[in-house]
Structure formats: structure tokens, C-alpha cells
Design a protein around this motif. Structure first.
Motif, PDB file in Angstrom:
ATOM      1  N   PHE A   1       0.839  -1.214   0.000  1.00 49.18           N
ATOM      2  CA  PHE A   1       0.000   0.000   0.000  1.00 49.18           C
ATOM      3  C   PHE A   1       0.868   1.255   0.000  1.00 49.18           C
ATOM      4  O   PHE A   1       0.620   2.198  -0.762  1.00 49.18           O
ATOM      5  CB  PHE A   1      -0.924  -0.022   1.219  1.00 49.18           C
ATOM      6  CG  PHE A   1      -1.825   1.164   1.307  1.00 49.18           C
ATOM      7  CD1 PHE A   1      -2.934   1.294   0.493  1.00 49.18           C
ATOM      8  CD2 PHE A   1      -1.540   2.189   2.219  1.00 49.18           C
ATOM      9  CE1 PHE A   1      -3.755   2.393   0.576  1.00 49.18           C
ATOM     10  CE2 PHE A   1      -2.356   3.292   2.302  1.00 49.18           C
ATOM     11  CZ  PHE A   1      -3.469   3.398   1.483  1.00 49.18           C
ATOM     12  N   ILE A   2       1.915   1.270   0.839  1.00 51.04           N
ATOM     13  CA  ILE A   2       2.812   2.429   0.890  1.00 51.04           C
ATOM     14  C   ILE A   2       3.549   2.590  -0.437  1.00 51.04           C
ATOM     15  O   ILE A   2       3.714   3.704  -0.950  1.00 51.04           O
ATOM     16  CB  ILE A   2       3.804   2.273   2.060  1.00 51.04           C
ATOM     17  CG1 ILE A   2       3.040   2.336   3.386  1.00 51.04           C
ATOM     18  CG2 ILE A   2       4.879   3.362   2.004  1.00 51.04           C
ATOM     19  CD1 ILE A   2       3.906   2.020   4.600  1.00 51.04           C
ATOM     20  N   TYR A   3       3.996   1.458  -1.011  1.00 51.06           N
ATOM     21  CA  TYR A   3       4.681   1.527  -2.311  1.00 51.06           C
ATOM     22  C   TYR A   3       3.734   2.086  -3.384  1.00 51.06           C
ATOM     23  O   TYR A   3       4.119   2.907  -4.217  1.00 51.06           O
ATOM     24  CB  TYR A   3       5.181   0.135  -2.704  1.00 51.06           C
ATOM     25  CG  TYR A   3       5.767   0.101  -4.091  1.00 51.06           C
ATOM     26  CD1 TYR A   3       7.048   0.596  -4.334  1.00 51.06           C
ATOM     27  CD2 TYR A   3       5.040  -0.435  -5.166  1.00 51.06           C
ATOM     28  CE1 TYR A   3       7.598   0.558  -5.612  1.00 51.06           C
ATOM     29  CE2 TYR A   3       5.572  -0.463  -6.441  1.00 51.06           C
ATOM     30  CZ  TYR A   3       6.855   0.036  -6.659  1.00 51.06           C
ATOM     31  OH  TYR A   3       7.375   0.014  -7.923  1.00 51.06           O
ATOM     32  N   GLY A   4       2.481   1.586  -3.378  1.00 46.59           N
ATOM     33  CA  GLY A   4       1.515   2.096  -4.355  1.00 46.59           C
ATOM     34  C   GLY A   4       1.243   3.578  -4.180  1.00 46.59           C
ATOM     35  O   GLY A   4       1.137   4.324  -5.162  1.00 46.59           O
ATOM     36  N   VAL A   5       1.169   4.009  -2.925  1.00 51.12           N
ATOM     37  CA  VAL A   5       0.928   5.435  -2.676  1.00 51.12           C
ATOM     38  C   VAL A   5       2.110   6.263  -3.150  1.00 51.12           C
ATOM     39  O   VAL A   5       1.945   7.330  -3.775  1.00 51.12           O
ATOM     40  CB  VAL A   5       0.631   5.656  -1.187  1.00 51.12           C
ATOM     41  CG1 VAL A   5       0.628   7.149  -0.858  1.00 51.12           C
ATOM     42  CG2 VAL A   5      -0.705   5.032  -0.805  1.00 51.12           C
ATOM     43  N   LYS A   6       3.319   5.806  -2.848  1.00 52.75           N
ATOM     44  CA  LYS A   6       4.509   6.559  -3.261  1.00 52.75           C
ATOM     45  C   LYS A   6       4.690   6.536  -4.782  1.00 52.75           C
ATOM     46  O   LYS A   6       5.151   7.528  -5.365  1.00 52.75           O
ATOM     47  CB  LYS A   6       5.757   5.957  -2.596  1.00 52.75           C
ATOM     48  CG  LYS A   6       5.771   6.094  -1.077  1.00 52.75           C
ATOM     49  CD  LYS A   6       5.882   7.548  -0.641  1.00 52.75           C
ATOM     50  CE  LYS A   6       5.997   7.644   0.874  1.00 52.75           C
ATOM     51  NZ  LYS A   6       6.106   9.064   1.335  1.00 52.75           N
ATOM     52  N   LYS A   7       4.332   5.410  -5.420  1.00 48.31           N
ATOM     53  CA  LYS A   7       4.567   5.260  -6.846  1.00 48.31           C
ATOM     54  C   LYS A   7       3.484   5.939  -7.672  1.00 48.31           C
ATOM     55  O   LYS A   7       3.772   6.709  -8.604  1.00 48.31           O
ATOM     56  CB  LYS A   7       4.641   3.760  -7.187  1.00 48.31           C
ATOM     57  CG  LYS A   7       4.887   3.464  -8.659  1.00 48.31           C
ATOM     58  CD  LYS A   7       6.289   3.899  -9.082  1.00 48.31           C
ATOM     59  CE  LYS A   7       6.556   3.498 -10.534  1.00 48.31           C
ATOM     60  NZ  LYS A   7       7.899   3.929 -10.975  1.00 48.31           N
ATOM     61  N   PHE A   8       2.250   5.616  -7.355  1.00 44.43           N
ATOM     62  CA  PHE A   8       1.135   6.112  -8.172  1.00 44.43           C
ATOM     63  C   PHE A   8       0.362   7.241  -7.506  1.00 44.43           C
ATOM     64  O   PHE A   8      -0.619   7.725  -8.081  1.00 44.43           O
ATOM     65  CB  PHE A   8       0.158   4.952  -8.475  1.00 44.43           C
ATOM     66  CG  PHE A   8       0.807   3.769  -9.105  1.00 44.43           C
ATOM     67  CD1 PHE A   8       1.163   3.791 -10.446  1.00 44.43           C
ATOM     68  CD2 PHE A   8       1.073   2.629  -8.357  1.00 44.43           C
ATOM     69  CE1 PHE A   8       1.763   2.691 -11.036  1.00 44.43           C
ATOM     70  CE2 PHE A   8       1.663   1.527  -8.935  1.00 44.43           C
ATOM     71  CZ  PHE A   8       2.023   1.543 -10.278  1.00 44.43           C
ATOM     72  N   GLY A   9       0.766   7.622  -6.316  1.00 41.55           N
ATOM     73  CA  GLY A   9       0.041   8.684  -5.617  1.00 41.55           C
ATOM     74  C   GLY A   9       0.049  10.027  -6.334  1.00 41.55           C
ATOM     75  O   GLY A   9      -1.006  10.637  -6.525  1.00 41.55           O
ATOM     76  N   PRO A  10       1.226  10.527  -6.764  1.00 50.83           N
ATOM     77  CA  PRO A  10       1.229  11.841  -7.431  1.00 50.83           C
ATOM     78  C   PRO A  10       0.395  11.887  -8.717  1.00 50.83           C
ATOM     79  O   PRO A  10      -0.355  12.827  -8.947  1.00 50.83           O
ATOM     80  CB  PRO A  10       2.719  12.074  -7.717  1.00 50.83           C
ATOM     81  CG  PRO A  10       3.431  11.264  -6.694  1.00 50.83           C
ATOM     82  CD  PRO A  10       2.586  10.044  -6.497  1.00 50.83           C
ATOM     83  N   SER A  11       0.549  10.809  -9.559  1.00 53.71           N
ATOM     84  CA  SER A  11      -0.234  10.804 -10.804  1.00 53.71           C
ATOM     85  C   SER A  11      -1.732  10.702 -10.521  1.00 53.71           C
ATOM     86  O   SER A  11      -2.554  11.393 -11.141  1.00 53.71           O
ATOM     87  CB  SER A  11       0.211   9.644 -11.689  1.00 53.71           C
ATOM     88  OG  SER A  11       0.040   8.403 -11.012  1.00 53.71           O
ATOM     89  N   PHE A  12      -2.088   9.853  -9.549  1.00 52.54           N
ATOM     90  CA  PHE A  12      -3.506   9.747  -9.193  1.00 52.54           C
ATOM     91  C   PHE A  12      -4.016  11.044  -8.588  1.00 52.54           C
ATOM     92  O   PHE A  12      -5.157  11.462  -8.858  1.00 52.54           O
ATOM     93  CB  PHE A  12      -3.696   8.587  -8.210  1.00 52.54           C
ATOM     94  CG  PHE A  12      -5.124   8.383  -7.805  1.00 52.54           C
ATOM     95  CD1 PHE A  12      -6.011   7.740  -8.652  1.00 52.54           C
ATOM     96  CD2 PHE A  12      -5.582   8.853  -6.577  1.00 52.54           C
ATOM     97  CE1 PHE A  12      -7.333   7.558  -8.283  1.00 52.54           C
ATOM     98  CE2 PHE A  12      -6.898   8.673  -6.213  1.00 52.54           C
ATOM     99  CZ  PHE A  12      -7.784   8.014  -7.060  1.00 52.54           C
TER     100      PHE A  12
END
Length: 290
Positions: free
Chosen positions: A143-154
Motif C-alpha cells: 500500500f505504501i509503495y503504491g501510494v509513493k509510486k502512483f500517488g502523485p499521478s492519481f
């Protein structure tokens, strides 16, 4: 199944919530039993009756959440939502929590509190590390990896959608404001017309008075003309009578004179006329030759 430490913690949470909300919840339900009796019964049920832990847990949640709905409804305007969220640390803990503990515990106080609480729960086996813990850590890591990876674009995509929605809402708001402004202008114009209605009524009254005066004068003029015509008729009638009398008198005198002349007098008058004409002719010829 709930073990005794967890039941004791639930009972402690319920007792704390009752103590915290005692001033807010006491005036809502008059038929409640005393807090001491409820604490005793629920703690006994939570600690001594492991057969019904689900019922006691639900009852604890109901009692703990009931105090959140006992405040009177506020009629104050709701403040606007903030455009940006508050600051957090480690992606979860609010900054206000650290600022609250800094004056009493210093900079390391919040971290020591969290570490001590974790060690206490592990040492007392309140929280037991098992396979679920590993699953939770794995899921949390993903979840943290997804937030860090795709958070800005989302976040950018969500902000774009939000901006589009805000633009549509703003457009509707602008149209509504324009319509209301036009309605206000129309209302002001109508008020101005209402204020000028007295002047319009005065002008209409003056026009009606002028029309009445004109009609009155026209009727006076008509009456004057009619009277003048009747008077002229009477004068013309009197003149006609006088003329007819005069003509009758002349005719009567003429007839009387003619009837009084004899044939001898007529001959004498004719002879005298001829004599006068001859004398007049001699005098004219004498003047012409002289």
C-alpha cells in the motif's frame, strides 16, 4: 473469541467514555440506571462471562457512541472545508498530536510514548504477533509503495477531475449570480417605477382636469353660438317684418298716389315735362355754342 485482557480493555474504554461524556449524556435519558451499576454489570459480563463476548462488545460500542449524539443541534453556519489537508507524520499521525505532547514530554516524547505502548502491548500479550501480522505488514508495504509510486499521478488526475467539477459548479454559480443580478436590477427598476407612479398619477390628474376644462369651455362656446344664432334669427325676423311693412307702406302710398291722379292731371304733367325737357335742351345748346 475474546480473551480476558481484551474484554478488560473494552470495559476500560467504555468506562472512560462514560466518564468523559457524563456531563453531556446525563440529561438525555432519565430512565437510565446509575453509571456505577452499569460499570459493575458490564465489567462483570466482560470479564466473567466469556460465553457472550460479542453481545458485551456490541453493547460497549453502543454505549460509547451514544454520547456522541447527545449534543444539541447547532444553528451556526458550517465553516468551509479546507482546500488542503492538515500535516501528518509518517503518513498517519497528525502533526497536532506531536505539538500537544511537545510542551510536556519534549521532542522525543511522542516517539517514546508510541514505542513504550507497543512494547507494553507485546510484553503483556495484548497484541500477539502471528501470521496476520506478517500479512498486514506485507499489505501495508504494498500500500505504501503504491501510494509513493502512483500517488502523485492519481492525485493529479483527481485534481483535474476536481477542477473540472469546480469549473462546472462555478459556471452554474456565475449563471445563477448573473440571473440574480438581473432580477435585482429588474426589482430596482420596478421600485423606481413605483416611486415615479405618484408623478404619473399627478400628470394623469392634470390631464383629466384639462380635459374637463376643455369640455366645459367647448360646451360654453356651443351654448354661446346657439344663443347667438337664436338672437340673429330674431333680429333677422324683426328686420324682415320691418322691410315688409316698409314695402307695404311704399306700395300703399304709391297706389294711393296713382289712384288720386286724374287723366287731365296726367296729361298736364306730361306736357309740363315735355316743356321742361325742351327748355333744358335749349340751355344745353346755348352753353355748348357759347
Amino acid at each position: 473469541m475474546f480473551d480476558k485482557p481484551k474484554s478488560a480493555i473494552l470495559a476500560f474504554i467504555w468506562a472512560s467514555s462514560k466518564t468523559f461524556s457524563g456531563f453531556r449524556c446525563s440529561h438525555q435519558e432519565g430512565e437510565r440506571t446509575s453509571p456505577v451499576n452499569q460499570d459493575t454489570v458490564l465489567m462483570t459480563t466482560a470479564t466473567d462471562d466469556p460465553v457472550q463476548p460479542r453481545l458485551s462488545y456490541q453493547h460497549l460500542l453502543v454505549q460509547a457512541s451514544r454520547c456522541l449524539h447527545t449534543s444539541s443541534q447547532s444553528l451556526a453556519p458550517v465553516p468551509p472545508l479546507p482546500e488542503k489537508p492538515g500535516k501528518v507524520r509518517h503518513g498517519l499521525i497528525p502533526e497536532e498530536f506531536f505539538q500537544l505532547l511537545y510542551p510536556k514530554t519534549g521532542v522525543t516524547g511522542p516517539y517514546m510514548l508510541g514505542t513504550g505502548l507497543a512494547i507494553y502491548m507485546l510484553s503483556k500479550e495484548i497484541y500477539i504477533i502471528n501470521s496476520s501480522t506478517l500479512v498486514a505488514l506485507t499489505v501495508g508495504s504494498f500500500f505504501i509503495y503504491g501510494v509513493k509510486k502512483f500517488g502523485p499521478s492519481f492525485a493529479e488526475f483527481a485534481d483535474k477531475l476536481n477542477e473540472e467539477k469546480v469549473a462546472k459548479v462555478q459556471e452554474v454559480k456565475d449563471l445563477a449570480v448573473a440571473g440574480l443580478a438581473q432580477a435585482i436590477d429588474s426589482e430596482k427598476k420596478e421600485q423606481w417605477r413605483v416611486e415615479g407612479r405618484s408623478l404619473l398619477f399627478d400628470a394623469k390628474r392634470n390631464n383629466v382636469a384639462t380635459l374637463l376644462e376643455t369640455n366645459h369651455r367647448e360646451r360654453l362656446h356651443m351654448v354661446t353660438n346657439e344663443v347667438k344664432k337664436r338672437l340673429d334669427y330674431q333680429i333677422a325676423l324683426q328686420n324682415l317684418h320691418h322691410q315688409m311693412e316698409q314695402e307695404h307702406m311704399v306700395n300703399w302710398v304709391e297706389k294711393s298716389v296713382i289712384s288720386s291722379i286724374t287723366p287731365q292731371q296726367e296729361k298736364e304733367s306730361i306736357a309740363k315735362c315735355i316743356t321742361d325737357l325742351k327748355a333744358l335742351a335749349r340751355n344745353t345748346q346755348a352753353k355748348a355754342t357759347a
